[in-house]
Structure formats: C-alpha cells, structure tokens
Scaffold this active site. Structure first.
Site, PDB file in Angstrom:
ATOM      1  N   GLY A   1       0.772  -1.243   0.000  1.00  0.00           N
ATOM      2  CA  GLY A   1       0.000   0.000   0.000  1.00  0.00           C
ATOM      3  C   GLY A   1       0.799   1.288   0.000  1.00  0.00           C
ATOM      4  N   SER A   2       2.066   1.236  -0.461  1.00  0.00           N
ATOM      5  CA  SER A   2       2.822   2.504  -0.495  1.00  0.00           C
ATOM      6  C   SER A   2       2.187   3.473  -1.493  1.00  0.00           C
ATOM      7  CB  SER A   2       4.296   2.269  -0.816  1.00  0.00           C
ATOM      8  OG  SER A   2       4.447   1.730  -2.104  1.00  0.00           O
ATOM      9  N   ASN A   3       1.695   2.954  -2.602  1.00  0.00           N
ATOM     10  CA  ASN A   3       1.032   3.838  -3.574  1.00  0.00           C
ATOM     11  C   ASN A   3      -0.292   4.361  -3.034  1.00  0.00           C
ATOM     12  OD1 ASN A   3       2.489   4.052  -6.273  1.00  0.00           O
ATOM     13  ND2 ASN A   3       2.681   1.870  -5.800  1.00  0.00           N
ATOM     14  N   LEU A  63      -4.710  -7.130  -7.061  1.00  0.00           N
ATOM     15  CA  LEU A  63      -4.332  -8.305  -7.845  1.00  0.00           C
ATOM     16  C   LEU A  63      -5.482  -9.048  -8.535  1.00  0.00           C
ATOM     17  CD1 LEU A  63      -1.482  -9.825  -5.639  1.00  0.00           C
ATOM     18  CD2 LEU A  63      -1.333  -8.299  -7.600  1.00  0.00           C
ATOM     19  N   ILE A  69     -10.906  -6.841 -12.474  1.00  0.00           N
ATOM     20  CA  ILE A  69     -12.118  -6.044 -12.245  1.00  0.00           C
ATOM     21  C   ILE A  69     -13.226  -6.556 -13.171  1.00  0.00           C
ATOM     22  CG2 ILE A  69     -13.107  -3.715 -12.500  1.00  0.00           C
ATOM     23  CD1 ILE A  69     -11.282  -4.041 -10.055  1.00  0.00           C
ATOM     24  N   ASN A  75      -5.249   1.979 -13.362  1.00  0.00           N
ATOM     25  CA  ASN A  75      -4.357   1.012 -12.721  1.00  0.00           C
ATOM     26  C   ASN A  75      -2.915   1.444 -12.942  1.00  0.00           C
ATOM     27  OD1 ASN A  75      -3.466  -1.521 -11.585  1.00  0.00           O
ATOM     28  ND2 ASN A  75      -3.097  -2.262 -13.672  1.00  0.00           N
ATOM     29  N   HIS A  99       0.957  -0.166 -13.323  1.00  0.00           N
ATOM     30  CA  HIS A  99       1.630  -1.442 -13.562  1.00  0.00           C
ATOM     31  C   HIS A  99       3.145  -1.213 -13.596  1.00  0.00           C
ATOM     32  CE1 HIS A  99       1.836  -5.596 -14.848  1.00  0.00           C
ATOM     33  NE2 HIS A  99       2.786  -5.226 -15.689  1.00  0.00           N
ATOM     34  N   ASP A 120      -4.368  -5.613 -17.500  1.00  0.00           N
ATOM     35  CA  ASP A 120      -3.233  -4.758 -17.887  1.00  0.00           C
ATOM     36  C   ASP A 120      -3.286  -4.329 -19.347  1.00  0.00           C
ATOM     37  OD1 ASP A 120      -2.180  -5.084 -15.310  1.00  0.00           O
ATOM     38  OD2 ASP A 120      -1.111  -6.905 -15.892  1.00  0.00           O
TER      39      ASP A 120
END
Ligand code: GRF
Length: 195
Positions: A12-14, A85, A88, A102, A104, A145
């Site tokens: 969860g750093s982003n 991960l 959707i 998203n 990537h 992606d």
C-alpha cells in the site's frame, strides 16, 4: 468534490501516497481483498474507512454485500487500482467508464497479464535482457493490464541491476509520478478545482 475509492491487495505505499497527495479528488474508501495486507493499517492510520471483500462480493453484483452496491452507496466517482491483484469485473467497468485506472510496474503492453505482478515482472524483464523498464498508468478495460495508456515512463537497466534494485527504482518512480498523473487526469475528466 470527486469521491475516490482505492483498491489494493498488499503493502500500500502507492495507496498511502495517493491518500496524502491527491488534490483533485478525495480518497473516501479503501477496498482490500487480503486481511493481512499492510495497506489496511496505513488506511486506518490516515482515517480512511476500509472494507474487506471476497471474490464473490466483487464478482457477483447481486450479492447482498456486492462491491458494486457498496461503491454506489458511497457515491464513488473514480476508482484507482494501486497494487490490486484481482481482475475487475465487466459490470464495474461499464458502471465507471474510463473512470478506473491502474498502475503497472513495467512498460505495457510487455510484461502484463495474469501472473505478471511484483517480482515476477522484474525477473521476466531481466531474464529477457531488456535494456529498459518503467511504469505504466492506464485505464482499466476488461482485459488484464490492457486499457488505454495515460502515462508511461521508462528508465535504463544497468548491468548491476537485480530484480530487487529494479523493484526499488520502480517504487521510487511510482511515488514520484502517480498522484500527479491521476490529478491531471481527474482535472481533465471532472473539471474540478483543486482542494
Ligand atoms: C506497485 O509496484 C504497482 O505498480 C503494482 O503493485 C505494486 C504495489 O505496491 N501494481 P504498493 O502496494 O503500492 O507498495
């Protein structure tokens, strides 16, 4: 004010960086599929409500506690996948057209798709002798992606790099760019003033 939900599965750093630094929307909900994920602690520390959900709740819109209903109840305008991960489902993509993004950790369309996450990506990049790698921020469509790319930035791979150093360099770049790229996109999409 644009109401944003973040989906995350791990560290969860982003997610934390977005919660702290977005100016053209407010993160009002953090959704997570993994009860052990450190992102849950980060969100709690930042006073962002968190919701844990199952695959059924994500994939079945008629489920009593479906994610789709939850997002609608919270009047969510925009969704950010930040290290999430699972795929959707299409009904969500239809409900938020061009409003799910998203990040990537590679230069899509290369090194994307099922199984291409975290260190798997950086190992594959190095094994193939790529000269560069980078980050991609894209709109989510029904394929993993795959959707329209709104931002991409590359950097050169050094002979001294390992999957670990690549991961660190990717994280550094993500921290630097993700909130600004999302803010610019939100500005264009909703024409909202900054908070
Ligand atoms: C990031 O590298 C992102 O590109 C990928 O998953 C990672 C999540 O890292 N989709 P964190 O959980 O935000 O620290």
């Amino acid at each position: 004010m644009t109401r944003i939900a973040i989906f995350a599965s791990g560290n969860g750093s982003n997610a934390e960086n977005l919660i702290r630094n977005l100016t053209h929307g407010r993160v009002v909900l953090l959704l997570c599929n993994n009860p052990q994920a450190y992102v849950l602690q980060r969100a709690k520390r930042l006073h962002i409500p968190t919701v844990l959900f199952s695959k059924e709740e994500l994939e079945d819109p008629s489920h009593e506690y479906s994610v789709l209903k939850l997002l609608k109840t919270h009047k969510i305008d925009f969704i950010i996948l930040a290290g999430f991960l699972w795929k959707i489902p299409e009904d969500m993509i239809r409900a938020w057209p061009k409003k799910i993004v998203n990040i990537h950790p590679a230069l899509l369309p290369k090194y994307g798709g099922p199984g291409m996450y975290g260190d798997h990506v950086h190992k594959a990049v190095m094994e193939n002798g790529e000269k560069e790698t980078g980050i991609t921020i894209h709109i989510v469509d029904p394929q993993y992606d795959h959707g329209h790319i709104i931002y991409q930035e590359s950097f050169q791979i050094y002979s001294s790099d390992t999957p670990k150093t690549i991961a660190l360099r990717i994280h550094f770049l993500e921290q630097l760019r993700f909130p600004k790229v999302v803010d610019d996109y939100l500005k264009q999409l909703f024409k909202d003033p900054a908070v």
